[in-house]
Design a protein around this motif. Sequence first.
Motif, PDB file in Angstrom:
ATOM      1  N   ARG A  70      41.356 116.767  65.343  1.00  0.00           N
ATOM      2  CA  ARG A  70      41.925 115.528  65.146  1.00  0.00           C
ATOM      3  C   ARG A  70      41.035 114.494  65.228  1.00  0.00           C
ATOM      4  O   ARG A  70      40.174 114.447  66.092  1.00  0.00           O
ATOM      5  N   ILE A  71      40.837 113.424  64.384  1.00  0.00           N
ATOM      6  CA  ILE A  71      39.916 112.409  64.538  1.00  0.00           C
ATOM      7  C   ILE A  71      40.392 111.407  65.447  1.00  0.00           C
ATOM      8  O   ILE A  71      41.398 111.067  65.370  1.00  0.00           O
ATOM      9  N   PRO A  72      39.303 111.118  66.241  1.00  0.00           N
ATOM     10  CA  PRO A  72      39.706 110.323  67.242  1.00  0.00           C
ATOM     11  C   PRO A  72      39.967 108.618  66.861  1.00  0.00           C
ATOM     12  O   PRO A  72      39.251 108.532  66.020  1.00  0.00           O
ATOM     13  N   PHE A  73      40.695 107.905  67.577  1.00  0.00           N
ATOM     14  CA  PHE A  73      40.866 106.425  67.415  1.00  0.00           C
ATOM     15  C   PHE A  73      39.371 105.840  67.660  1.00  0.00           C
ATOM     16  O   PHE A  73      39.041 106.028  68.621  1.00  0.00           O
ATOM     17  N   SER A  74      38.909 105.020  66.787  1.00  0.00           N
ATOM     18  CA  SER A  74      37.624 104.455  66.955  1.00  0.00           C
ATOM     19  C   SER A  74      37.767 103.459  67.814  1.00  0.00           C
ATOM     20  O   SER A  74      36.578 102.734  68.233  1.00  0.00           O
ATOM     21  N   GLY A  75      38.742 102.831  68.367  1.00  0.00           N
ATOM     22  CA  GLY A  75      38.735 101.706  69.139  1.00  0.00           C
ATOM     23  C   GLY A  75      38.961 100.214  68.375  1.00  0.00           C
ATOM     24  O   GLY A  75      38.829  99.224  68.960  1.00  0.00           O
ATOM     25  N   VAL A  76      38.975 100.308  66.977  1.00  0.00           N
ATOM     26  CA  VAL A  76      38.745  98.967  66.232  1.00  0.00           C
ATOM     27  C   VAL A  76      40.019  99.033  65.121  1.00  0.00           C
ATOM     28  O   VAL A  76      39.928 100.071  64.519  1.00  0.00           O
ATOM     29  N   PRO A  77      40.769  97.963  65.341  1.00  0.00           N
ATOM     30  CA  PRO A  77      40.922  96.965  66.209  1.00  0.00           C
ATOM     31  C   PRO A  77      41.746  97.388  67.364  1.00  0.00           C
ATOM     32  O   PRO A  77      42.498  98.317  67.346  1.00  0.00           O
ATOM     33  N   ALA A  78      41.359  96.935  68.557  1.00  0.00           N
ATOM     34  CA  ALA A  78      41.983  97.370  69.917  1.00  0.00           C
ATOM     35  C   ALA A  78      43.246  96.593  69.792  1.00  0.00           C
ATOM     36  O   ALA A  78      43.631  95.600  69.312  1.00  0.00           O
ATOM     37  N   ALA A  79      44.265  97.019  70.676  1.00  0.00           N
ATOM     38  CA  ALA A  79      45.587  96.818  70.933  1.00  0.00           C
ATOM     39  C   ALA A  79      45.549  95.184  71.816  1.00  0.00           C
ATOM     40  O   ALA A  79      44.825  95.118  72.924  1.00  0.00           O
ATOM     41  N   PRO A  80      46.115  94.297  71.061  1.00  0.00           N
ATOM     42  CA  PRO A  80      46.153  93.146  71.564  1.00  0.00           C
ATOM     43  C   PRO A  80      47.200  92.873  72.836  1.00  0.00           C
ATOM     44  O   PRO A  80      48.174  93.613  72.638  1.00  0.00           O
ATOM     45  N   ARG A  81      46.965  91.928  73.811  1.00  0.00           N
ATOM     46  CA  ARG A  81      47.919  92.077  74.785  1.00  0.00           C
ATOM     47  C   ARG A  81      49.279  91.073  74.460  1.00  0.00           C
ATOM     48  O   ARG A  81      50.360  91.154  75.052  1.00  0.00           O
ATOM     49  N   GLU A  82      48.777  90.042  73.641  1.00  0.00           N
ATOM     50  CA  GLU A  82      49.886  88.972  73.345  1.00  0.00           C
ATOM     51  C   GLU A  82      50.914  89.962  72.477  1.00  0.00           C
ATOM     52  O   GLU A  82      50.812  90.311  71.443  1.00  0.00           O
ATOM     53  N   ARG A  83      52.254  89.591  72.832  1.00  0.00           N
ATOM     54  CA  ARG A  83      53.324  90.113  72.230  1.00  0.00           C
ATOM     55  C   ARG A  83      53.622  90.545  70.866  1.00  0.00           C
ATOM     56  O   ARG A  83      53.584  91.360  70.201  1.00  0.00           O
ATOM     57  N   GLU A  84      53.690  89.150  70.087  1.00  0.00           N
ATOM     58  CA  GLU A  84      53.576  89.124  68.742  1.00  0.00           C
ATOM     59  C   GLU A  84      52.498  89.957  68.071  1.00  0.00           C
ATOM     60  O   GLU A  84      52.735  90.379  67.176  1.00  0.00           O
ATOM     61  N   ALA A  85      51.212  89.650  68.463  1.00  0.00           N
ATOM     62  CA  ALA A  85      50.390  90.256  68.059  1.00  0.00           C
ATOM     63  C   ALA A  85      50.115  91.744  67.919  1.00  0.00           C
ATOM     64  O   ALA A  85      49.710  92.466  67.362  1.00  0.00           O
ATOM     65  N   LEU A  86      50.699  92.111  69.231  1.00  0.00           N
ATOM     66  CA  LEU A  86      50.724  93.591  69.500  1.00  0.00           C
ATOM     67  C   LEU A  86      51.893  94.186  68.531  1.00  0.00           C
ATOM     68  O   LEU A  86      51.549  95.350  67.966  1.00  0.00           O
ATOM     69  N   VAL A  87      53.035  93.619  68.355  1.00  0.00           N
ATOM     70  CA  VAL A  87      53.810  94.030  67.195  1.00  0.00           C
ATOM     71  C   VAL A  87      53.410  94.109  65.921  1.00  0.00           C
ATOM     72  O   VAL A  87      53.553  94.925  65.124  1.00  0.00           O
ATOM     73  N   ASP A  88      52.498  93.278  65.406  1.00  0.00           N
ATOM     74  CA  ASP A  88      52.022  93.094  64.369  1.00  0.00           C
ATOM     75  C   ASP A  88      50.798  94.432  64.120  1.00  0.00           C
ATOM     76  O   ASP A  88      50.839  94.945  63.117  1.00  0.00           O
ATOM     77  N   TRP A  89      50.148  94.570  65.205  1.00  0.00           N
ATOM     78  CA  TRP A  89      48.944  95.778  65.076  1.00  0.00           C
ATOM     79  C   TRP A  89      49.795  97.060  65.069  1.00  0.00           C
ATOM     80  O   TRP A  89      49.375  97.903  64.421  1.00  0.00           O
ATOM     81  N   LEU A  90      50.916  97.165  65.713  1.00  0.00           N
ATOM     82  CA  LEU A  90      51.847  98.487  65.819  1.00  0.00           C
ATOM     83  C   LEU A  90      52.395  98.469  64.273  1.00  0.00           C
ATOM     84  O   LEU A  90      52.177  99.650  63.694  1.00  0.00           O
ATOM     85  N   ALA A  91      52.729  97.730  63.602  1.00  0.00           N
ATOM     86  CA  ALA A  91      53.158  97.729  62.305  1.00  0.00           C
ATOM     87  C   ALA A  91      51.948  98.162  61.324  1.00  0.00           C
ATOM     88  O   ALA A  91      51.890  98.928  60.382  1.00  0.00           O
ATOM     89  N   ASP A  92      50.666  97.370  61.495  1.00  0.00           N
ATOM     90  CA  ASP A  92      49.366  97.903  60.803  1.00  0.00           C
ATOM     91  C   ASP A  92      49.242  99.476  60.952  1.00  0.00           C
ATOM     92  O   ASP A  92      48.959 100.146  60.043  1.00  0.00           O
ATOM     93  N   SER A  93      49.374  99.808  62.031  1.00  0.00           N
ATOM     94  CA  SER A  93      48.966 101.234  62.606  1.00  0.00           C
ATOM     95  C   SER A  93      49.940 102.241  61.872  1.00  0.00           C
ATOM     96  O   SER A  93      49.513 103.077  61.260  1.00  0.00           O
ATOM     97  N   CYS A  94      51.302 102.018  61.852  1.00  0.00           N
ATOM     98  CA  CYS A  94      52.245 102.944  61.346  1.00  0.00           C
ATOM     99  C   CYS A  94      52.039 102.870  59.860  1.00  0.00           C
ATOM    100  O   CYS A  94      52.227 103.748  59.433  1.00  0.00           O
TER     101      CYS A  94
END
Length: 256
Positions: A70-94
């Motif tokens: 399994r190829i490990p997560f590179s750490g970029v981009p890191a998960a943001p703490r701000e809620r709206e940005a976190l939800v957007d980051w999750l959407a991009d990840s999925c």
Amino acid sequence: MPTPLNFTDLLRLLDERYVAFRSVVASAPDLDAPVPTCPGWTVFDLAVHIGQGRRSWAATVAAGPSGTGRIPFSGVPAAPREREALVDWLADSCQELLGALAQAGPDRGCWTWWGDSQSPLTTGAVARHQLHEISMHTYDAQVAVGSTQPLPTPIALDGVEEFLLTCCSTTMIAWPHEPATIDYEATEGGSWRQHLSAEGSRITRNDGTESTAGVRIRGTASDLVLFLFGRIPIESLAIDGDRKIVDQVTTWDWSA
């Protein structure tokens, strides 16, 4: 017996469960709320796990049959703490994972961790397992915010079979007790038999023509899969037959 979900359905349901997970994160009163079913984690930790894990699996799927792990997560981009940005980051990840799966198709070889199981080493099998992982973690998030819901029946029925084939089958480790059989029966329809012997553990679909199993575990498909994933106790289900077999299988050391 339920028909296994096809690849198109898997991708569609994956997307739906990812949306459901993000909805819980977006509405959680506190991202630092503990997740009782994932001891030591907060809602934020759970979101990070989902986002990083989907990006890691996207890269692993993209590597195809030549991948050796399994190829490990590179750490970029890191998960943001701000809620709206976190939800957007999750959407991009999925979407990264959904895109990688769609491009690969269901039959291409892919590294997986379940090499000795009855699940194939393909992107289709990865998609199937990913559906049930996000379904469990959506339930975990719901537990954290106090709003649990049963798993959708088509997902739960497929989840019982997928868990048994992927996590409960092996030919590498001998069953250390007398040969035994366990039937897992969903009240919505669907029954699977676990055969335990010196050859290990194998899963078959139960068409009702076999002899009576040593023990039968019954419940809704949602409760069965939640039990299998360790989210609810076995006391939530009905057990008929030799309870000793259940105790033996739940304490079986597969690493021995």
